[in-house]
Design an enzyme around this catalytic site. Structure first.
Site, PDB file in Angstrom:
ATOM      1  N   HIS A  77       0.823  -1.212   0.000  1.00  0.00           N
ATOM      2  CA  HIS A  77       0.000   0.000   0.000  1.00  0.00           C
ATOM      3  C   HIS A  77       0.864   1.272   0.000  1.00  0.00           C
ATOM      4  O   HIS A  77       0.365   2.346  -0.292  1.00  0.00           O
ATOM      5  CB  HIS A  77      -0.923  -0.005   1.221  1.00  0.00           C
ATOM      6  CG  HIS A  77      -2.330   0.395   0.934  1.00  0.00           C
ATOM      7  ND1 HIS A  77      -2.904   0.395  -0.331  1.00  0.00           N
ATOM      8  CD2 HIS A  77      -3.317   0.822   1.762  1.00  0.00           C
ATOM      9  CE1 HIS A  77      -4.154   0.792  -0.256  1.00  0.00           C
ATOM     10  NE2 HIS A  77      -4.436   1.067   1.005  1.00  0.00           N
ATOM     11  N   ASN A  90      -6.817   6.491   3.497  1.00  0.00           N
ATOM     12  CA  ASN A  90      -8.184   6.891   3.174  1.00  0.00           C
ATOM     13  C   ASN A  90      -8.484   8.352   3.490  1.00  0.00           C
ATOM     14  O   ASN A  90      -9.597   8.812   3.285  1.00  0.00           O
ATOM     15  CB  ASN A  90      -9.200   5.964   3.858  1.00  0.00           C
ATOM     16  CG  ASN A  90      -9.095   5.998   5.365  1.00  0.00           C
ATOM     17  OD1 ASN A  90      -8.192   6.602   5.919  1.00  0.00           O
ATOM     18  ND2 ASN A  90     -10.020   5.328   6.031  1.00  0.00           N
ATOM     19  N   ASP A 120      -0.741   2.683  -5.575  1.00  0.00           N
ATOM     20  CA  ASP A 120      -0.830   1.273  -5.915  1.00  0.00           C
ATOM     21  C   ASP A 120      -2.153   0.983  -6.621  1.00  0.00           C
ATOM     22  O   ASP A 120      -3.124   1.705  -6.441  1.00  0.00           O
ATOM     23  CB  ASP A 120      -0.707   0.417  -4.652  1.00  0.00           C
ATOM     24  CG  ASP A 120      -1.836   0.696  -3.668  1.00  0.00           C
ATOM     25  OD1 ASP A 120      -2.661  -0.217  -3.467  1.00  0.00           O
ATOM     26  OD2 ASP A 120      -1.908   1.796  -3.107  1.00  0.00           O
ATOM     27  N   ASN A 143      -9.326   3.794  -1.901  1.00  0.00           N
ATOM     28  CA  ASN A 143      -9.790   4.739  -0.882  1.00  0.00           C
ATOM     29  C   ASN A 143      -8.988   6.038  -0.844  1.00  0.00           C
ATOM     30  O   ASN A 143      -9.540   7.097  -0.545  1.00  0.00           O
ATOM     31  CB  ASN A 143      -9.803   4.078   0.492  1.00  0.00           C
ATOM     32  CG  ASN A 143     -10.908   3.047   0.606  1.00  0.00           C
ATOM     33  OD1 ASN A 143     -11.952   3.176  -0.021  1.00  0.00           O
ATOM     34  ND2 ASN A 143     -10.670   2.012   1.382  1.00  0.00           N
TER      35      ASN A 143
END
Length: 185
Positions: A19, A66, A91, A112
């Protein structure tokens, strides 16, 4: 002025995880250009420099993924940067590991961090440099994105990060999204 933002999660717990692909790509650029993120403001670590008459901000939001849009929108508002002059590196699970794709705008694709940026900028019209991390085969999405790459995967990602350096340079030089898509997609 341009903003290049790499997305990830702050903290040692998330360092080098899938991530944090955006952070890793940006860090490759920083290292190649002997730059450091020397400022901590706007809920992010960033630096500002000038190249060929163009002011550039490199940014790693220090919110969690997020909420990335909070940091990016604060920087864009402070420096009065149009969304079209923002490149977000992140990503993408819908592409093979290490595959690169440039997009000029569009929906979040379920990411997100991108959802947050669209919400906080109030537009989908910002550039994205997506780097594939592929969809997990036998583990949950959360487990997948929060684990490091294995050796083989890291080699593919390192090639993508090297290509990212060229993409960032072309973006800073004023190459439009169509040029970038034709050259790198």
């Amino acid at each position: 002025m341009k903003i290049i933002a790499g997305l990830g999660n702050p903290g040692a717990k998330y360092d080098r995880t899938k991530h944090n692909t955006g952070f890793m790509a940006l860090e490759t650029y920083l290292k190649k250009n002997s730059l450091t993120l020397d400022k901590n403001k706007f809920e992010g670590l960033w630096t500002k420099f000038r190249v060929n008459g163009e002011d550039v901000v490199l940014l790693e939001p220090q919110t969690f993924m997020n909420e990335s849009g909070r940091s990016i929108s604060q920087v864009a508002n402070f420096f009065k940067v149009d969304p079209e002059d923002i490149l977000v590196i992140h990503d993408d699970m819908d592409m093979p590991i290490g595959k690169i794709r440039i997009r000029a705008n569009g929906k979040s694709g379920g990411h997100n961090g991108i959802k947050s940026i669209i919400r906080d900028l109030g537009t989908e019209k910002f550039n994205r440099l997506k780097i594939g991390i592929r969809h997990p085969e036998k583990v949950s999405v959360v487990s997948w994105v929060l684990t490091p790459f294995n050796k083989e995967q890291q080699e593919l990602m390192d090639q993508a990060f090297e290509a990212s350096v060229n993409i960032i340079d072309d973006f800073i030089a004023g190459r439009d999204s169509q040029y970038l898509m034709n050259k790198y997609n």
